[in-house]
Scaffold this motif. Structure first.
Motif, mmCIF file in Angstrom:
data_model
loop_
_atom_site.group_PDB
_atom_site.id
_atom_site.type_symbol
_atom_site.label_atom_id
_atom_site.label_comp_id
_atom_site.label_asym_id
_atom_site.label_seq_id
_atom_site.Cartn_x
_atom_site.Cartn_y
_atom_site.Cartn_z
ATOM 1 N N ALA A 1 -24.621 19.967 -6.424
ATOM 2 C CA ALA A 1 -23.521 20.914 -6.199
ATOM 3 C C ALA A 1 -23.953 22.023 -5.240
ATOM 4 O O ALA A 1 -23.194 22.419 -4.349
ATOM 5 N N GLU A 2 -25.172 22.497 -5.403
ATOM 6 C CA GLU A 2 -25.700 23.537 -4.514
ATOM 7 C C GLU A 2 -25.779 23.033 -3.071
ATOM 8 O O GLU A 2 -25.375 23.737 -2.133
ATOM 9 N N ALA A 3 -26.273 21.812 -2.894
ATOM 10 C CA ALA A 3 -26.372 21.234 -1.548
ATOM 11 C C ALA A 3 -24.983 21.020 -0.946
ATOM 12 O O ALA A 3 -24.774 21.255 0.250
ATOM 13 N N GLN A 4 -24.039 20.584 -1.769
ATOM 14 C CA GLN A 4 -22.676 20.387 -1.268
ATOM 15 C C GLN A 4 -22.053 21.706 -0.847
ATOM 16 O O GLN A 4 -21.394 21.781 0.193
ATOM 17 N N LEU A 5 -22.271 22.740 -1.637
ATOM 18 C CA LEU A 5 -21.726 24.049 -1.293
ATOM 19 C C LEU A 5 -22.334 24.550 0.016
ATOM 20 O O LEU A 5 -21.630 25.094 0.873
ATOM 21 N N LYS A 6 -23.626 24.338 0.177
ATOM 22 C CA LYS A 6 -24.307 24.748 1.410
ATOM 23 C C LYS A 6 -23.740 23.979 2.608
ATOM 24 O O LYS A 6 -23.455 24.567 3.657
ATOM 25 N N ASP A 7 -23.575 22.668 2.469
ATOM 26 C CA ASP A 7 -23.013 21.858 3.554
ATOM 27 C C ASP A 7 -21.580 22.276 3.878
ATOM 28 O O ASP A 7 -21.194 22.354 5.037
ATOM 29 N N TRP A 8 -20.791 22.530 2.839
ATOM 30 C CA TRP A 8 -19.408 22.942 3.052
ATOM 31 C C TRP A 8 -19.368 24.273 3.806
ATOM 32 O O TRP A 8 -18.605 24.440 4.759
ATOM 33 N N GLY A 9 -20.204 25.217 3.388
ATOM 34 C CA GLY A 9 -20.272 26.518 4.058
ATOM 35 C C GLY A 9 -20.710 26.384 5.503
ATOM 36 O O GLY A 9 -20.170 27.055 6.400
ATOM 37 N N GLN A 10 -21.677 25.504 5.753
ATOM 38 C CA GLN A 10 -22.123 25.279 7.131
ATOM 39 C C GLN A 10 -21.005 24.651 7.953
ATOM 40 O O GLN A 10 -20.815 24.990 9.115
ATOM 41 N N GLY A 11 -20.242 23.760 7.348
ATOM 42 C CA GLY A 11 -19.110 23.150 8.043
ATOM 43 C C GLY A 11 -18.061 24.179 8.421
ATOM 44 O O GLY A 11 -17.549 24.194 9.544
ATOM 45 N N VAL A 12 -17.747 25.070 7.483
ATOM 46 C CA VAL A 12 -16.767 26.128 7.763
ATOM 47 C C VAL A 12 -17.290 27.034 8.875
ATOM 48 O O VAL A 12 -16.565 27.369 9.823
ATOM 49 N N SER A 13 -18.553 27.404 8.783
ATOM 50 C CA SER A 13 -19.162 28.262 9.802
ATOM 51 C C SER A 13 -19.124 27.600 11.185
ATOM 52 O O SER A 13 -18.776 28.245 12.178
ATOM 53 N N ASP A 14 -19.477 26.319 11.243
ATOM 54 C CA ASP A 14 -19.442 25.599 12.525
ATOM 55 C C ASP A 14 -18.028 25.538 13.085
ATOM 56 O O ASP A 14 -17.825 25.676 14.297
ATOM 57 N N ARG A 15 -17.061 25.331 12.216
ATOM 58 C CA ARG A 15 -15.669 25.270 12.686
ATOM 59 C C ARG A 15 -15.245 26.604 13.290
ATOM 60 O O ARG A 15 -14.644 26.652 14.369
ATOM 61 N N VAL A 16 -15.558 27.704 12.610
ATOM 62 C CA VAL A 16 -15.176 29.034 13.104
ATOM 63 C C VAL A 16 -15.898 29.344 14.416
ATOM 64 O O VAL A 16 -15.282 29.760 15.398
ATOM 65 N N GLN A 17 -17.217 29.110 14.424
ATOM 66 C CA GLN A 17 -17.991 29.371 15.640
ATOM 67 C C GLN A 17 -17.504 28.502 16.786
ATOM 68 O O GLN A 17 -17.387 28.969 17.920
ATOM 69 N N GLY A 18 -17.243 27.244 16.498
ATOM 70 C CA GLY A 18 -16.767 26.333 17.534
ATOM 71 C C GLY A 18 -15.431 26.766 18.096
ATOM 72 O O GLY A 18 -15.208 26.734 19.310
ATOM 73 N N HIS A 19 -14.547 27.184 17.220
ATOM 74 C CA HIS A 19 -13.226 27.627 17.673
ATOM 75 C C HIS A 19 -13.338 28.886 18.530
ATOM 76 O O HIS A 19 -12.761 28.957 19.626
ATOM 77 N N LEU A 20 -14.097 29.869 18.022
ATOM 78 C CA LEU A 20 -14.243 31.111 18.784
ATOM 79 C C LEU A 20 -14.972 30.882 20.100
ATOM 80 O O LEU A 20 -14.592 31.452 21.138
ATOM 81 N N GLY A 21 -15.992 30.044 20.064
ATOM 82 C CA GLY A 21 -16.725 29.729 21.298
ATOM 83 C C GLY A 21 -15.843 29.025 22.312
ATOM 84 O O GLY A 21 -15.898 29.304 23.517
ATOM 85 N N ALA A 22 -15.009 28.101 21.842
ATOM 86 C CA ALA A 22 -14.115 27.366 22.741
ATOM 87 C C ALA A 22 -13.082 28.312 23.355
ATOM 88 O O ALA A 22 -12.765 28.212 24.546
ATOM 89 N N VAL A 23 -12.573 29.235 22.551
ATOM 90 C CA VAL A 23 -11.605 30.202 23.070
ATOM 91 C C VAL A 23 -12.276 31.078 24.131
ATOM 92 O O VAL A 23 -11.716 31.301 25.215
ATOM 93 N N GLY A 24 -13.480 31.560 23.834
ATOM 94 C CA GLY A 24 -14.210 32.385 24.804
ATOM 95 C C GLY A 24 -14.491 31.640 26.085
ATOM 96 O O GLY A 24 -14.342 32.188 27.191
ATOM 97 N N ALA A 25 -14.886 30.383 25.969
ATOM 98 C CA ALA A 25 -15.175 29.576 27.162
ATOM 99 C C ALA A 25 -13.896 29.297 27.951
ATOM 100 O O ALA A 25 -13.907 29.274 29.187
#
Length: 166
Positions: free
Chosen positions: A97-121
Protein backbone atom coordinates in the motif's frame (compact mmCIF):
# COMPACT_ATOMS: atom_id res chain seq x y z
CA UNK A 1 -6.90 -51.30 39.73
CA UNK A 2 -3.53 -52.27 38.48
CA UNK A 3 -5.08 -53.00 35.10
CA UNK A 4 -6.53 -49.48 35.01
CA UNK A 5 -3.13 -48.12 36.06
CA UNK A 6 -1.42 -50.05 33.29
CA UNK A 7 -3.99 -48.94 30.72
CA UNK A 8 -3.56 -45.35 31.88
CA UNK A 9 0.16 -45.79 31.70
CA UNK A 10 0.04 -47.24 28.21
CA UNK A 11 -2.52 -44.59 27.21
CA UNK A 12 -0.10 -41.95 28.44
CA UNK A 13 2.60 -43.60 26.38
CA UNK A 14 0.37 -43.62 23.31
CA UNK A 15 -0.49 -39.98 23.90
CA UNK A 16 3.19 -39.21 24.29
CA UNK A 17 3.97 -41.07 21.07
CA UNK A 18 1.21 -39.24 19.17
CA UNK A 19 2.44 -35.92 20.55
CA UNK A 20 5.98 -36.70 19.41
CA UNK A 21 4.66 -37.51 15.90
CA UNK A 22 2.75 -34.21 15.87
CA UNK A 23 5.87 -32.37 17.05
CA UNK A 24 7.91 -34.05 14.31
CA UNK A 25 5.33 -33.10 11.70
CA UNK A 26 5.29 -29.51 12.96
CA UNK A 27 9.08 -29.41 12.83
CA UNK A 28 9.07 -30.82 9.30
CA UNK A 29 6.47 -28.25 8.23
CA UNK A 30 8.54 -25.43 9.74
CA UNK A 31 11.64 -26.74 7.97
CA UNK A 32 9.66 -26.79 4.74
CA UNK A 33 8.58 -23.18 5.26
CA UNK A 34 12.16 -22.18 5.99
CA UNK A 35 13.52 -23.96 2.93
CA UNK A 36 10.84 -22.42 0.70
CA UNK A 37 11.50 -18.94 2.03
CA UNK A 38 15.25 -19.36 1.62
CA UNK A 39 14.87 -20.58 -1.95
CA UNK A 40 12.53 -17.69 -2.79
CA UNK A 41 15.00 -15.21 -1.34
CA UNK A 42 17.91 -16.91 -3.07
CA UNK A 43 16.21 -16.89 -6.46
CA UNK A 44 15.18 -13.25 -6.12
CA UNK A 45 18.61 -11.94 -5.18
CA UNK A 46 22.26 -12.66 -5.80
CA UNK A 47 23.00 -12.13 -2.11
CA UNK A 48 20.85 -14.45 -0.03
CA UNK A 49 22.37 -13.24 3.23
CA UNK A 50 20.31 -10.03 3.11
CA UNK A 51 16.92 -11.72 3.56
CA UNK A 52 15.48 -8.84 5.59
CA UNK A 53 16.40 -6.36 2.88
CA UNK A 54 14.92 -8.56 0.14
CA UNK A 55 11.61 -9.12 1.90
CA UNK A 56 11.25 -5.41 2.70
CA UNK A 57 11.64 -4.61 -0.97
CA UNK A 58 9.18 -7.27 -2.04
CA UNK A 59 5.75 -6.97 -0.44
CA UNK A 60 4.37 -9.90 -2.46
CA UNK A 61 7.09 -12.08 -0.94
CA UNK A 62 5.98 -11.13 2.58
CA UNK A 63 2.34 -11.75 1.72
CA UNK A 64 3.06 -15.15 0.16
CA UNK A 65 5.41 -16.38 2.87
CA UNK A 66 3.14 -14.95 5.58
CA UNK A 67 0.16 -16.82 4.16
CA UNK A 68 2.23 -20.00 3.94
CA UNK A 69 3.35 -19.64 7.57
CA UNK A 70 -0.22 -18.91 8.66
CA UNK A 71 -1.54 -22.00 6.87
CA UNK A 72 1.26 -24.15 8.26
CA UNK A 73 0.58 -22.83 11.75
CA UNK A 74 -3.12 -23.65 11.37
CA UNK A 75 -2.32 -27.10 9.99
CA UNK A 76 0.16 -28.00 12.71
CA UNK A 77 -1.69 -26.28 15.55
CA UNK A 78 1.19 -23.87 16.13
CA UNK A 79 -0.35 -20.54 17.17
CA UNK A 80 2.97 -18.65 17.24
CA UNK A 81 3.74 -19.66 13.64
CA UNK A 82 0.21 -18.70 12.61
CA UNK A 83 0.55 -15.28 14.31
CA UNK A 84 3.98 -14.74 12.74
CA UNK A 85 2.43 -15.51 9.36
CA UNK A 86 -0.44 -13.11 9.95
CA UNK A 87 2.01 -10.37 10.95
CA UNK A 88 4.28 -10.96 7.94
CA UNK A 89 1.29 -10.99 5.59
CA UNK A 90 -0.02 -7.74 7.11
CA UNK A 91 3.43 -6.16 6.84
CA UNK A 92 3.58 -7.13 3.16
CA UNK A 93 0.17 -5.59 2.55
CA UNK A 94 1.25 -2.40 4.33
CA UNK A 95 4.46 -2.17 2.28
CA UNK A 96 2.50 -2.73 -0.92
CA UNK A 97 0.00 0.00 0.00
CA UNK A 98 2.86 2.37 0.82
CA UNK A 99 4.54 1.67 -2.54
CA UNK A 100 1.25 2.14 -4.38
CA UNK A 101 0.64 5.45 -2.65
CA UNK A 102 4.16 6.58 -3.55
CA UNK A 103 3.67 5.56 -7.20
CA UNK A 104 0.27 7.25 -7.35
CA UNK A 105 1.73 10.46 -5.90
CA UNK A 106 4.60 10.36 -8.38
CA UNK A 107 2.10 9.87 -11.20
CA UNK A 108 0.07 12.89 -10.08
CA UNK A 109 3.24 14.95 -9.74
CA UNK A 110 4.44 13.95 -13.23
CA UNK A 111 1.07 14.82 -14.72
CA UNK A 112 1.06 18.29 -13.13
CA UNK A 113 4.69 18.98 -14.03
CA UNK A 114 4.16 17.69 -17.55
CA UNK A 115 1.10 19.84 -18.06
CA UNK A 116 2.73 22.98 -16.69
CA UNK A 117 5.93 22.32 -18.62
CA UNK A 118 4.00 21.78 -21.85
CA UNK A 119 2.06 25.01 -21.34
CA UNK A 120 5.30 26.91 -20.67
CA UNK A 121 6.96 25.42 -23.73
CA UNK A 122 3.91 26.20 -25.87
CA UNK A 123 3.97 29.83 -24.71
CA UNK A 124 7.68 29.97 -25.57
CA UNK A 125 6.96 28.38 -28.96
CA UNK A 126 9.30 25.41 -28.37
CA UNK A 127 7.47 22.48 -29.95
CA UNK A 128 10.13 19.86 -29.06
CA UNK A 129 10.14 20.89 -25.41
CA UNK A 130 6.35 20.84 -25.37
CA UNK A 131 6.38 17.25 -26.70
CA UNK A 132 8.92 16.22 -24.02
CA UNK A 133 6.70 17.64 -21.27
CA UNK A 134 3.65 15.93 -22.74
CA UNK A 135 5.55 12.63 -22.58
CA UNK A 136 6.22 13.30 -18.86
CA UNK A 137 2.50 14.02 -18.38
CA UNK A 138 1.48 10.86 -20.24
CA UNK A 139 3.91 8.69 -18.24
CA UNK A 140 2.48 10.12 -15.02
CA UNK A 141 -1.02 9.37 -16.21
CA UNK A 142 -0.06 5.75 -17.02
CA UNK A 143 1.57 5.34 -13.62
CA UNK A 144 -1.41 6.82 -11.76
CA UNK A 145 -3.96 4.77 -13.68
CA UNK A 146 -1.88 1.61 -13.21
CA UNK A 147 -1.94 2.05 -9.44
CA UNK A 148 -5.67 2.75 -9.50
CA UNK A 149 -6.25 -0.48 -11.46
CA UNK A 150 -4.11 -2.45 -8.99
CA UNK A 151 -6.03 -1.05 -6.04
CA UNK A 152 -9.38 -1.84 -7.68
CA UNK A 153 -8.20 -5.41 -8.39
CA UNK A 154 -7.03 -5.99 -4.84
CA UNK A 155 -10.27 -4.54 -3.45
CA UNK A 156 -12.27 -6.84 -5.74
CA UNK A 157 -10.23 -9.85 -4.60
CA UNK A 158 -10.73 -8.88 -0.95
CA UNK A 159 -14.49 -8.53 -1.48
CA UNK A 160 -14.58 -11.96 -3.17
CA UNK A 161 -12.75 -13.51 -0.19
CA UNK A 162 -15.18 -11.92 2.25
CA UNK A 163 -18.22 -12.80 0.12
CA UNK A 164 -17.00 -16.35 -0.50
CA UNK A 165 -16.80 -17.05 3.22
CA UNK A 166 -20.50 -16.26 3.82
Amino acid sequence: MSSSDSSTGSGGGATSTIKSYIDQAAGAAQNLVNSVTESVIGSGSNNSSSSDKDSTNNPKYDQTVGSLKEATGNLTGNPSLRRAGEEQNAAGKAHEAEAQLKDWGQGVSDRVQGHLGAVGAAVAGDREEEDRWRAVHDEGKRRQEGVERDVERSQGAEEERKGGGK
